[in-house]
Motif scaffolding. Structure first.
Motif, short mmCIF file in Angstrom:
data_model
loop_
_atom_site.label_atom_id
_atom_site.label_comp_id
_atom_site.label_asym_id
_atom_site.label_seq_id
_atom_site.Cartn_x
_atom_site.Cartn_y
_atom_site.Cartn_z
N LEU A 108 0.83 -1.21 0.00
CA LEU A 108 0.00 0.00 0.00
C LEU A 108 0.86 1.25 0.00
CD1 LEU A 108 -2.97 0.97 0.16
CD2 LEU A 108 -2.73 0.95 2.65
N GLN A 109 1.95 1.24 0.75
CA GLN A 109 2.86 2.38 0.79
C GLN A 109 3.67 2.50 -0.51
OE1 GLN A 109 2.72 4.62 3.26
NE2 GLN A 109 1.08 3.36 4.10
N ASN B 232 1.52 3.93 -3.34
CA ASN B 232 0.79 5.18 -3.10
C ASN B 232 1.04 6.13 -4.26
OD1 ASN B 232 0.48 8.06 -2.02
ND2 ASN B 232 -0.41 6.83 -0.39
N GLN C 295 0.96 9.27 -4.59
CA GLN C 295 1.56 10.58 -4.30
C GLN C 295 3.01 10.46 -3.86
OE1 GLN C 295 -1.08 12.38 -1.46
NE2 GLN C 295 -2.60 12.94 -3.01
N TRP C 296 3.27 9.57 -2.89
CA TRP C 296 4.64 9.48 -2.38
C TRP C 296 5.21 8.06 -2.45
CZ3 TRP C 296 0.53 10.64 1.07
CH2 TRP C 296 0.14 9.58 1.87
N GLY C 297 4.56 7.17 -3.15
CA GLY C 297 5.02 5.79 -3.24
C GLY C 297 6.31 5.64 -4.03
N TRP D 265 -2.75 3.53 -9.31
CA TRP D 265 -2.61 2.25 -8.61
C TRP D 265 -3.81 1.96 -7.73
CZ3 TRP D 265 0.62 -0.24 -11.35
CH2 TRP D 265 1.79 0.35 -11.85
N ALA E 280 -5.40 3.72 -5.72
CA ALA E 280 -6.36 4.81 -5.59
C ALA E 280 -7.23 4.95 -6.83
CB ALA E 280 -5.62 6.12 -5.32
N SER F 95 -6.54 -0.69 -9.66
CA SER F 95 -6.51 -1.40 -8.38
C SER F 95 -6.32 -2.90 -8.56
CB SER F 95 -7.80 -1.12 -7.59
OG SER F 95 -8.95 -1.47 -8.35
N THR G 24 -2.85 -3.85 -9.77
CA THR G 24 -1.89 -3.77 -8.67
C THR G 24 -1.90 -5.06 -7.86
OG1 THR G 24 -2.34 -1.40 -8.54
CG2 THR G 24 -1.15 -2.40 -6.71
N THR H 143 -7.99 -1.81 1.93
CA THR H 143 -9.14 -0.90 1.87
C THR H 143 -9.89 -0.83 3.18
OG1 THR H 143 -10.68 -2.62 1.12
CG2 THR H 143 -9.39 -1.50 -0.58
#
Length: 315
Positions: free
Chosen positions: A134-135, A138, A140-142, A165, A167, A172, A175, A251
């Protein structure tokens, strides 16, 4: 007639051996009946009832099944998501494990190290793996998008933004498929064992006849390991149809975004342990069992055309 009856009677020694056999296997038989047989039969009964856990079950016939098959409670959302994921993940996982095993079966330096490296992800607990994934994905900052965007900027696409990904409702499931392809360690080990069991004299004979590496792989190695491919196909199908832990953790049980990760097993769990509608949940469990059984039988029916067992003539 009397002679035939006497002939069918068990001798005292046979009866004694049968009694001893039943006596020694009785713990297993009792455990099978108590922890497997009874729950299966009780679940079948509860699927025809309105059962809330603490209340007395009320027989409602086929009401639970008709409610589900009518499309209520996001039933078909779970069905479509699960089947879509299965169609995407199953061939990808089988092919990835097979290709990885073929590469790691080659005579290379540090072979044991690479085999261990590819097997290690299997040892990570599902919950921890889901959080890490999940991290990493991500948007935005993955780490994954950071690497992709760095390559894109280096090639001149300065305005490129990585995929959404987990989001995004469109990314989804892919991924999750990538995660499933990463967790092929168990299948890889089984393929490695099968590859090492392929008769070397057949490969050598084909090489002498002028067959290249790919021709030997396609016409000798792959047919000889088709029973293992068949096994991985069946077990992978059963596992993909019951996907639960990763999407639930990622989720928080909501199946977001836009219900794209609301899989059948998650709906089953929600009915059983969130809404406490055990009757409807057991009906869902039986529908899932019948669906997996039907798909597995189709795979078995098709196996006669492509699975080769040693000693048989190829058709």
């Amino acid at each position: 007639m009397a002679t035939a009856v006497r002939a069918r009677r068990l001798s005292p020694a046979t009866r004694r051996n049968l009694l001893y056999g039943l006596l020694f296997t009785s713990p297993w038989i009792i455990g099978l009946l108590a922890f497997r047989g009874y729950p299966i039969l009780s679940a079948l009964w509860y699927s025809f009832t309105d059962y809330r856990g603490m209340m007395e079950p009320k027989f409602v016939g086929l009401e639970n099944y008709s409610y589900l098959l009518s499309g209520n409670g996001d039933f078909y959302v779970g069905v479509v998501n699960t089947l879509t994921y299965t169609v995407m993940a199953l061939p990808a996982a089988v092919l990835t494990a097979l290709v990885t095993a073929v590469m790691l079966n080659a005579k290379i330096r540090a072979q044991a190290f690479y085999r261990t490296l590819y097997f290690l992800p299997v040892l990570v607990p599902d919950v921890a793996l889901s959080i890490v994934w999940l991290q990493m994905f991500n948007p935005q900052w993955g780490l994954v998008n950071a690497v992709i965007e760095s390559f894109a900027h280096a090639l001149g696409a300065t305005n490129y933004v990585g995929p959404g990904w987990l989001a995004s409702e469109y990314w989804s499931k892919p991924t999750l498929v990538l995660m499933n392809m990463w967790l092929v360690g168990n299948a890889m080990v089984i393929y490695l064992a099968a590859l090492q069991d392929v008769p070397q004299d057949l490969i050598d004979a084909a090489a002498i006849d002028g067959a290249g590496w790919f021709q030997r792989l396609l016409n000798i190695t792959i047919p000889m390991i088709t029973p293992v491919i068949f096994f991985q196909l069946v077990t992978g199908l059963i596992g993909a149809m019951q996907l639960f832990t990763q999407p639930w953790v990622m989720t928080l049980g909501q199946g977001t975004p836009a219900n794209s990760m609301m899989f059948y097993s998650m709906l089953l769990y929600r009915n059983a342990f969130v809404y406490f509608n055990m009757g409807r949940a057991t009906a869902m469990a039986w529908i899932l069992f019948l669906a997996i059984l039907a798909l597995t039988l189709l795979v078995f029916r098709s196996s006669a055309r492509w699975v080769y067992y040693g000693g048989e003539e190829r058709r």
